[in-house]
Design a protein around this motif. Structure first.
Motif, mmCIF file in Angstrom:
data_model
loop_
_atom_site.group_PDB
_atom_site.id
_atom_site.type_symbol
_atom_site.label_atom_id
_atom_site.label_comp_id
_atom_site.label_asym_id
_atom_site.label_seq_id
_atom_site.Cartn_x
_atom_site.Cartn_y
_atom_site.Cartn_z
ATOM 1 N N TYR A 126 38.248 -54.752 -13.932
ATOM 2 C CA TYR A 126 39.428 -53.635 -14.000
ATOM 3 C C TYR A 126 40.527 -54.447 -13.725
ATOM 4 O O TYR A 126 41.604 -53.767 -13.313
ATOM 5 C CB TYR A 126 39.044 -52.889 -12.948
ATOM 6 C CG TYR A 126 37.852 -51.993 -12.983
ATOM 7 C CD1 TYR A 126 37.328 -51.353 -13.997
ATOM 8 C CD2 TYR A 126 36.815 -52.317 -11.761
ATOM 9 C CE1 TYR A 126 36.072 -50.826 -14.126
ATOM 10 C CE2 TYR A 126 35.620 -51.596 -11.903
ATOM 11 C CZ TYR A 126 35.216 -50.878 -12.990
ATOM 12 O OH TYR A 126 34.117 -50.512 -13.109
ATOM 13 N N ALA A 127 40.625 -55.917 -13.992
ATOM 14 C CA ALA A 127 42.140 -56.251 -13.765
ATOM 15 C C ALA A 127 42.964 -56.134 -14.808
ATOM 16 O O ALA A 127 42.563 -55.749 -16.064
ATOM 17 C CB ALA A 127 41.874 -57.963 -13.951
ATOM 18 N N THR A 128 44.214 -56.170 -14.864
ATOM 19 C CA THR A 128 45.157 -56.150 -15.798
ATOM 20 C C THR A 128 45.689 -57.346 -16.622
ATOM 21 O O THR A 128 45.523 -58.504 -15.705
ATOM 22 C CB THR A 128 46.523 -55.438 -15.218
ATOM 23 O OG1 THR A 128 46.975 -56.412 -14.210
ATOM 24 C CG2 THR A 128 45.901 -53.954 -14.442
ATOM 25 N N VAL A 129 46.005 -57.148 -17.837
ATOM 26 C CA VAL A 129 46.472 -58.548 -18.426
ATOM 27 C C VAL A 129 47.764 -58.159 -19.378
ATOM 28 O O VAL A 129 48.326 -57.076 -19.118
ATOM 29 C CB VAL A 129 45.271 -58.800 -19.633
ATOM 30 C CG1 VAL A 129 43.932 -59.153 -18.831
ATOM 31 C CG2 VAL A 129 44.912 -57.601 -20.252
ATOM 32 N N GLY A 130 48.156 -59.229 -19.956
ATOM 33 C CA GLY A 130 49.314 -59.104 -20.604
ATOM 34 C C GLY A 130 49.335 -60.178 -21.598
ATOM 35 O O GLY A 130 49.462 -61.397 -21.280
ATOM 36 N N ALA B 30 42.817 -64.769 -20.795
ATOM 37 C CA ALA B 30 43.561 -64.069 -19.767
ATOM 38 C C ALA B 30 42.798 -63.756 -18.548
ATOM 39 O O ALA B 30 43.348 -63.489 -17.413
ATOM 40 C CB ALA B 30 44.063 -62.826 -20.237
ATOM 41 N N ILE B 31 41.596 -63.436 -18.476
ATOM 42 C CA ILE B 31 40.750 -63.133 -17.328
ATOM 43 C C ILE B 31 39.642 -64.310 -17.215
ATOM 44 O O ILE B 31 38.645 -63.746 -16.611
ATOM 45 C CB ILE B 31 40.003 -61.775 -17.437
ATOM 46 C CG1 ILE B 31 39.115 -61.673 -18.901
ATOM 47 C CG2 ILE B 31 40.988 -60.690 -17.634
ATOM 48 C CD1 ILE B 31 38.482 -60.462 -18.865
ATOM 49 N N ASP B 32 39.728 -65.247 -17.938
ATOM 50 C CA ASP B 32 38.885 -66.585 -17.810
ATOM 51 C C ASP B 32 37.393 -66.159 -18.160
ATOM 52 O O ASP B 32 36.419 -66.460 -17.357
ATOM 53 C CB ASP B 32 39.036 -67.009 -16.403
ATOM 54 C CG ASP B 32 38.303 -68.378 -16.289
ATOM 55 O OD1 ASP B 32 38.060 -69.049 -17.244
ATOM 56 O OD2 ASP B 32 37.965 -68.940 -15.275
ATOM 57 N N VAL B 33 37.158 -65.698 -19.337
ATOM 58 C CA VAL B 33 35.932 -65.376 -20.033
ATOM 59 C C VAL B 33 35.751 -65.923 -21.432
ATOM 60 O O VAL B 33 36.931 -66.646 -21.924
ATOM 61 C CB VAL B 33 35.537 -63.844 -20.150
ATOM 62 C CG1 VAL B 33 35.275 -63.538 -18.455
ATOM 63 C CG2 VAL B 33 36.591 -62.963 -20.808
ATOM 64 N N ASN B 34 34.730 -65.840 -22.102
ATOM 65 C CA ASN B 34 34.501 -66.330 -23.365
ATOM 66 C C ASN B 34 34.482 -65.250 -24.375
ATOM 67 O O ASN B 34 34.052 -64.017 -24.072
ATOM 68 C CB ASN B 34 33.424 -67.385 -23.561
ATOM 69 C CG ASN B 34 33.324 -68.403 -22.455
ATOM 70 O OD1 ASN B 34 34.412 -68.919 -22.427
ATOM 71 N ND2 ASN B 34 32.306 -68.823 -22.235
ATOM 72 N N LEU B 35 34.651 -65.492 -25.651
ATOM 73 C CA LEU B 35 34.648 -64.684 -26.719
ATOM 74 C C LEU B 35 33.543 -65.012 -27.739
ATOM 75 O O LEU B 35 34.003 -66.046 -28.413
ATOM 76 C CB LEU B 35 36.077 -64.320 -27.367
ATOM 77 C CG LEU B 35 35.936 -63.103 -28.678
ATOM 78 C CD1 LEU B 35 35.622 -61.945 -28.074
ATOM 79 C CD2 LEU B 35 37.290 -63.387 -29.409
ATOM 80 N N ALA B 36 32.274 -64.611 -27.714
ATOM 81 C CA ALA B 36 31.474 -65.288 -28.437
ATOM 82 C C ALA B 36 30.935 -64.468 -29.567
ATOM 83 O O ALA B 36 31.050 -63.190 -29.424
ATOM 84 C CB ALA B 36 29.992 -65.463 -27.355
ATOM 85 N N GLY B 37 30.333 -64.863 -30.512
ATOM 86 C CA GLY B 37 29.959 -64.166 -31.801
ATOM 87 C C GLY B 37 28.286 -64.103 -31.911
ATOM 88 O O GLY B 37 27.733 -65.054 -31.472
ATOM 89 N N PHE B 38 27.976 -62.889 -32.408
ATOM 90 C CA PHE B 38 26.398 -62.739 -32.598
ATOM 91 C C PHE B 38 26.268 -62.249 -34.179
ATOM 92 O O PHE B 38 26.933 -61.248 -34.588
ATOM 93 C CB PHE B 38 25.905 -61.643 -31.706
ATOM 94 C CG PHE B 38 26.054 -62.355 -30.185
ATOM 95 C CD1 PHE B 38 24.835 -62.930 -29.536
ATOM 96 C CD2 PHE B 38 27.300 -62.068 -29.523
ATOM 97 C CE1 PHE B 38 24.812 -63.248 -28.356
ATOM 98 C CE2 PHE B 38 27.212 -62.572 -27.975
ATOM 99 C CZ PHE B 38 26.037 -63.155 -27.439
#
Length: 683
Positions: free
Chosen positions: A390-394, A413-421
């Motif tokens: 629920y964090a806010t980003v910009g 922006a929230i320190d995660v990864n964008l993984a593809g499947f």
């Protein structure tokens, strides 16, 4: 002469006179039927704030206008006064009925009122007032008499009902208490003889069963041949006496049989020949007082019945099948064509701007609309890594960049990864190494488990709810020195995450401190919410959709208007023909969020499941049933079987396998651990 209007002196109603020839005649008032003499009208000029008013002009149109009716009233003419004084139809009140201060007005010599310049009332006006007073008194008297009569009549009816009701109940009670004799006799009834004599000389009952007639006749013949037998002088009286004895004997036999059902009765032959020596044995037998024709029912009368209560157990039944749960096998004809994620990420766009303070769920929805790539969020990995969803980003990417670069900027922006499947969809998730670093490889349980028996219970519970034993039959869960430990090579990160989350949820419900450093148990614990108990879903929205728009933008807007976070599984939604850029329109003005979500569910066949009390997930039924969760709920005195029955609609399943809901009580029976699907919005 033109038509004019006269006024009745009794009811004050106005009467229209159209024929001048009727002047001087006596007519009946059409309203009160009083006798009225028609007099010639006089013209009176009255000055008021409205100007000069002519009395004849007032009567030209028939009735006096309502606005002048209360302000002006014409006095009767002298002829009308004289006629009214001489008329025998209306008699002036007697002196005894008029107060002393009013008697002067009837005599015509009353002085003007103090401080008033008006003359005394005329005799006709005084007579009119007396008539009105007497009519009003008669009306009041009539109303009082009618009201009193109604009250008295209602009281009489209620009293009569009470007498009838009490008499009917007493009569029915007497009828129930009165003993029922099988035969009605007219002869005198005698007191019943001792029970021993009844057993010696029973008489035949005229209402015996046909199958018993032969045995009864044989007994009667034997008694007639006996020298001690005597023929009664009154057979009817003897039959009545026998019936009374029979009723008493049956009652005594049933009472004795209940106290000692195993004691046998004396045979018929021994009873007939018994003397004083065996009288005590006959009295002790429970059925000794019965007649011969009823002794064949000795076993039935002496049998005792002990009721047995059925144990409160839940009937186990097979879990529902995939077809019963609505799972689809195979593809859907409405499915959208797959997206080539690798090619799509290489597309160059002019930029993407997300204002500061935008919730991450809204930013993901914007990203999905811009890229056109089905993208989801792995909330479990967020919880395991301590990431706040629920964090806010910009984001301010105003230069030309590829979609892949913009997606990575949103993930960082929230320190995660964008993984593809499968090159078809993307997922925002935390790395597995980050989850392991937070939850570790062991967790203390000494505040929850206090002895060896409870330790064995915990291992068996983890085997049942999370991960079954290995092929060798040995459990993968180990407890050493008050800690639950595991081998990362045997137990994968997801299973260990659920074991830690189950224990932390138990601590959160029991109001104990967390045993994981750097972890907020209130955010980490799973929350089971009831959609029917969420008032925020029922508030009417002021958000109005005035034109067709994308479904992603619509769901985000209506959710934000009610302070909810929406997570949409676009990868599974595309199998139902629903994409982020699907254009549609739903009515939102003065409607609740619950109604809008139900419209979405009914139109596209989706399921709305609740992650907690401020976020929900939109997905298909197949993906919803495949994602089981672990919850810890207060037991509220229920058994595990009762919880399984109540939560059966949340049964997890897949196309190939259906698993029942599992529930296990904690050792103190205060909480229940449940494995089921998320609670969902009912359609």
């Amino acid at each position: 002469m033109e038509p004019f209007t006269i006024q009745c002196s009794t009811c004050q109603s106005l009467i229209r006179v159209r024929n001048p020839k009727m002047i001087g005649q006596i007519v009946n008032c059409p309203k009160c039927n009083s006798m009225i003499q028609i007099a010639e009208p006089r013209q009176i000029r009255v000055e008021s704030h409205r100007g000069v008013i002519d009395s004849t002009a007032m009567t030209k149109e028939g009735l006096i206008a309502p606005e002048f009716d209360d302000e002006y009233r014409l006095a009767p003419s002298d002829e009308a006064v004289a006629d009214a004084a001489l008329s025998p139809l209306v008699a002036p009140p007697r002196a005894a009925e008029v107060p002393e201060f009013e008697q002067a007005f009837y005599e015509g010599n009353a002085p003007p009122l103090p401080g008033s310049t008006h003359p005394a009332l005329s005799p006709s006006t005084i007579q009119q007032l007396a008539v009105q007073r007497s009519a009003r008194n008669r009306q009041v008297l009539m109303i009082a008499v009618l009201g009193l009569s109604g009250v008295l009549f209602a009281g009489l009816l209620f009293t009569a009902f009470l007498y009838w009701y009490s008499g009917d109940r007493s009569g029915s009670q007497q009828a129930q208490n009165q003993p029922k004799d099988p035969v009605t006799t007219e002869g005198p009834k005698r007191e019943p003889e001792p029970s021993t004599e009844q057993a010696d000389a029973p008489d035949l009952d005229p209402l015996l069963d046909p199958m018993e007639e032969s045995s009864a006749a044989t007994d009667k013949t034997a008694q007639a041949d006996s020298p001690d037998a005597q023929s009664p002088a009154n057979p009817d009286a003897e039959n009545a006496d026998t019936n009374n004895n029979l009723t008493s004997a049956i009652a005594n036999a049933i009472a004795d049989a209940g106290s000692n059902p195993e004691q046998p009765s004396a045979p018929e032959s021994d009873t007939a020949a018994a003397g004083d020596s065996n009288a005590a044995d006959i009295a002790a037998a429970p059925t000794a007082e019965l007649p011969d024709q009823l002794k064949k029912f000795e076993n039935i009368l002496s049998r005792s019945i002990e009721p047995q209560m059925i144990a409160d157990e839940v009937i186990q039944k097979a879990p529902p099948t995939a077809e019963e749960l609505g799972l689809q096998v195979g593809g859907d004809a409405k499915a959208l064509p797959p997206v080539d994620v690798g090619t799509q990420l290489q597309l160059e766009v002019s930029g993407l701007i997300v204002p500061d303070g935008t919730p991450f769920s809204t930013a993901v929805s914007t990203w999905v609309q811009v890229s056109g790539i089905p993208t989801g969020v792995d909330l479990d990995s967020f919880a395991g890594a301590g990431v706040d969803p629920y964090a806010t980003v910009g984001i301010k990417e105003a230069t030309a960049k590829t979609l892949g670069d913009i997606g990575k900027s949103l993930a960082s922006a929230i320190d995660v990864n964008l993984a593809g499947f499968n090159n078809q969809f993307l997922v925002f998730q935390a790395s597995e190494a980050r989850v392991r670093d937070l939850i570790g490889s062991s967790i203390k349980i000494d505040d929850l488990i206090t002895n060896e028996e409870q330790a064995k219970w915990l291992v068996a519970t983890l085997d049942q709810l999370i991960m079954p034993p290995a092929d060798s039959g040995e459990s993968v869960w180990k407890i050493k020195d008050g800690e639950l430990v595991t081998d990362p090579a045997v137990v994968n990160t997801l299973s260990w995450f659920w074991a830690v989350r189950l224990l932390e949820t138990w601590r959160h419900e029991a109001q104990l401190e967390s045993k994981v450093d750097g972890l907020d148990a209130a955010k980490f614990a799973t929350k089971f919410v009831d959609a029917d108990q969420l008032p925020s879903l029922d508030r009417p929205m002021q958000f109005a959709q005035i034109e067709r728009t994308t479904v992603a933008q619509l769901i985000t807007a209506v959710s934000a208007a009610n302070k909810w976070h929406a997570w949409i599984d676009w990868a599974s939604a595309s199998q139902r023909g629903l994409g982020p850029n699907t254009i549609d329109m739903f009515v939102t003005q003065q409607r609740s969020l619950r109604q809008v979500l139900r419209d979405l569910m009914n139109k596209y066949g989706m399921v709305v499941a609740f992650e907690d009390d401020r976020s929900f997930i939109v997905t298909t039924s197949q993906e919803y049933l495949a994602q089981a969760r672990l919850y810890v709920l207060p037991s509220n005195g229920r058994t595990a079987e009762q919880w399984q029955t109540e939560l059966e609609p949340l049964t997890p399943a897949s196309v190939d396998n259906v698993q029942p809901v599992r529930a296990v009580l904690t050792p103190d029976s205060k909480f229940v651990m449940v494995r089921c699907c998320r609670p969902r919005l009912r359609n």
